[in-house]
Design a protein around this motif. Sequence first.
Motif, mmCIF file in Angstrom:
data_model
loop_
_atom_site.group_PDB
_atom_site.id
_atom_site.type_symbol
_atom_site.label_atom_id
_atom_site.label_comp_id
_atom_site.label_asym_id
_atom_site.label_seq_id
_atom_site.Cartn_x
_atom_site.Cartn_y
_atom_site.Cartn_z
ATOM 1 N N ASP A 176 0.788 -1.232 0.000
ATOM 2 C CA ASP A 176 0.000 0.000 0.000
ATOM 3 C C ASP A 176 0.821 1.283 0.000
ATOM 4 O O ASP A 176 0.389 2.294 -0.524
ATOM 5 N N MET A 177 1.986 1.255 0.621
ATOM 6 C CA MET A 177 2.528 2.520 1.071
ATOM 7 C C MET A 177 3.800 2.998 0.393
ATOM 8 O O MET A 177 4.185 4.140 0.562
ATOM 9 N N LEU A 178 4.483 2.143 -0.363
ATOM 10 C CA LEU A 178 5.761 2.564 -0.923
ATOM 11 C C LEU A 178 5.598 3.278 -2.257
ATOM 12 O O LEU A 178 4.959 2.784 -3.166
ATOM 13 N N HIS A 179 6.190 4.431 -2.352
ATOM 14 C CA HIS A 179 6.221 5.177 -3.599
ATOM 15 C C HIS A 179 7.666 5.578 -3.880
ATOM 16 O O HIS A 179 8.419 5.926 -2.970
ATOM 17 N N THR A 180 8.053 5.532 -5.137
ATOM 18 C CA THR A 180 9.408 5.917 -5.509
ATOM 19 C C THR A 180 9.437 7.406 -5.827
ATOM 20 O O THR A 180 8.606 7.908 -6.574
ATOM 21 N N THR A 181 10.395 8.108 -5.248
ATOM 22 C CA THR A 181 10.541 9.529 -5.532
ATOM 23 C C THR A 181 11.391 9.712 -6.787
ATOM 24 O O THR A 181 11.951 8.767 -7.331
ATOM 25 N N GLU A 182 11.496 10.946 -7.266
ATOM 26 C CA GLU A 182 12.216 11.214 -8.507
ATOM 27 C C GLU A 182 13.689 10.838 -8.427
ATOM 28 O O GLU A 182 14.299 10.449 -9.418
ATOM 29 N N ASP A 183 14.274 10.920 -7.235
ATOM 30 C CA ASP A 183 15.699 10.600 -7.107
ATOM 31 C C ASP A 183 15.949 9.112 -6.835
ATOM 32 O O ASP A 183 17.071 8.705 -6.548
ATOM 33 N N GLY A 184 14.885 8.301 -6.924
ATOM 34 C CA GLY A 184 15.060 6.860 -6.778
ATOM 35 C C GLY A 184 14.909 6.348 -5.361
ATOM 36 O O GLY A 184 14.972 5.148 -5.131
ATOM 37 N N HIS A 185 14.698 7.251 -4.388
ATOM 38 C CA HIS A 185 14.489 6.820 -3.016
ATOM 39 C C HIS A 185 13.023 6.416 -2.838
ATOM 40 O O HIS A 185 12.177 6.713 -3.667
ATOM 41 N N TYR A 186 12.769 5.753 -1.723
ATOM 42 C CA TYR A 186 11.408 5.330 -1.433
ATOM 43 C C TYR A 186 10.827 6.171 -0.308
ATOM 44 O O TYR A 186 11.513 6.565 0.617
ATOM 45 N N ARG A 195 -6.944 -0.329 3.780
ATOM 46 C CA ARG A 195 -6.099 -0.990 4.766
ATOM 47 C C ARG A 195 -6.354 -0.421 6.158
ATOM 48 O O ARG A 195 -6.395 -1.135 7.151
ATOM 49 N N MET A 196 -6.519 0.907 6.232
ATOM 50 C CA MET A 196 -6.770 1.541 7.519
ATOM 51 C C MET A 196 -8.127 1.117 8.074
ATOM 52 O O MET A 196 -8.290 0.930 9.286
ATOM 53 N N ALA A 197 -9.096 0.938 7.182
ATOM 54 C CA ALA A 197 -10.431 0.524 7.613
ATOM 55 C C ALA A 197 -10.380 -0.849 8.277
ATOM 56 O O ALA A 197 -11.032 -1.090 9.299
ATOM 57 N N LYS A 198 -9.585 -1.767 7.718
ATOM 58 C CA LYS A 198 -9.472 -3.108 8.292
ATOM 59 C C LYS A 198 -8.799 -3.056 9.672
ATOM 60 O O LYS A 198 -9.198 -3.771 10.597
ATOM 61 N N LEU A 199 -7.771 -2.219 9.798
ATOM 62 C CA LEU A 199 -7.104 -2.065 11.091
ATOM 63 C C LEU A 199 -8.069 -1.460 12.113
ATOM 64 O O LEU A 199 -8.123 -1.891 13.269
ATOM 65 N N TYR A 200 -8.833 -0.471 11.687
ATOM 66 C CA TYR A 200 -9.801 0.214 12.555
ATOM 67 C C TYR A 200 -10.851 -0.779 13.069
ATOM 68 O O TYR A 200 -11.161 -0.813 14.267
ATOM 69 N N GLU A 201 -11.374 -1.608 12.168
ATOM 70 C CA GLU A 201 -12.364 -2.618 12.557
ATOM 71 C C GLU A 201 -11.784 -3.582 13.588
ATOM 72 O O GLU A 201 -12.407 -3.872 14.613
ATOM 73 N N ARG A 202 -10.599 -4.084 13.287
ATOM 74 C CA ARG A 202 -10.006 -5.106 14.165
ATOM 75 C C ARG A 202 -9.638 -4.521 15.516
ATOM 76 O O ARG A 202 -9.763 -5.190 16.543
ATOM 77 N N PHE A 203 -9.192 -3.268 15.525
ATOM 78 C CA PHE A 203 -8.862 -2.612 16.787
ATOM 79 C C PHE A 203 -10.082 -2.540 17.697
ATOM 80 O O PHE A 203 -10.017 -2.894 18.884
ATOM 81 N N ILE A 204 -11.219 -2.095 17.167
ATOM 82 C CA ILE A 204 -12.428 -1.957 17.987
ATOM 83 C C ILE A 204 -12.876 -3.321 18.515
ATOM 84 O O ILE A 204 -13.209 -3.470 19.704
#
Length: 354
Positions: A176-186, A195-204
């Motif tokens: 879900d979370m990795l994006h490559t920047t213009e200089d090749g870093h992540y 993904r956050m919704a699933k974590l939120y449900e399970r937490f409650i």
Amino acid sequence: MTTDKGIFIQNIYYMLSYAFQVLQQKDYQSVAAEEFEHTGDLFAAILAKGIARQLKQGLHRDYISRSETLSVLRGKLDFPQTVRVRIQRKPQAACTFDELSPDNLYNQILKTTLKMLLRNEDVSLARKIELRRLLPFFDDISEPLPSRIPWHQLHYQRNNHNYEMLLNLCYFILHDMLHTTEDGHYKLAAFSDERMAKLYERFILEYYRQHHPSLKASAAQVKWNLVGEHDAAILRFLPAMQTDVFLRSNEKILILDAKYYGQTMQQQFGKESLHSANLYQIYTYVKNQDITHSGNVSGLLVYAKTQAAVTPDCLFNLGGNLIGARTLDLNQDFRQITAQLDGIAQQFFGKHPL
């Protein structure tokens, strides 16, 4: 610090600790006490502790099939290949055999995630030093591309259940979370809403399981209140009514539906209102559960608070059942979050032993 969804990063850790109770063990206490500037640094800290812990117990090993030309027979004889070897006048046999190895999908995912976090600009230098210390233990393990990881092949059993939290975290990072920047870093982007919704449900759900055991919290299914006989082949056309959180104390039942959206309310003709589909859904759950029309079944939509000015906090008596919505503010001290959840339990069930 907060994420761009307006949630304290520390609270993401606490939510994870309920979703994956291994984080409540003493090995992770130092993580809970830290403050993090970025979500990526939090995840790196959890993985550093978790992988170090796993190394002490030993990396998970699976049987993998290998083929080698050996001077003594091992496993099964590969006859065609042995013939080719003997033509070359080598006194050896081609064998295929299974061997326990740490070079399996579980450890491969850990290695790939470690490498990605080391190139991630949101991870602090001190954390990267911790991660580099772990890498030598993965020298003999393959490093698959994130896009080639067959996540569906992961299965957790008694001998590898410790990997569940670690690999779920890896999934958050790699999928879900990795994006490559213009200089090749992540760079780690925010959680996706899904993904956050699933974590939120399970937490409650896990919060009520741990702190309100008398309410017998579960993620139960509601059965359709059907009248008369129905053919099984026809029943399969009815969708399953899967609740997020189902609380019960004696005859009283509360069905919670956790909602994590960018926009809590819908707008029609300049008017803000609850999402129609959400309200119809919780209404359907409640009415099909309350087959005797006792009024003992209630339903509540629990929205995660957004930056929107209007936050729903309402309760209606719809045909004898209490149905409404509540907003849970995740951008505050965690004790206040749990106080909100405790307040919901007290409102619908009154005083009860915890």
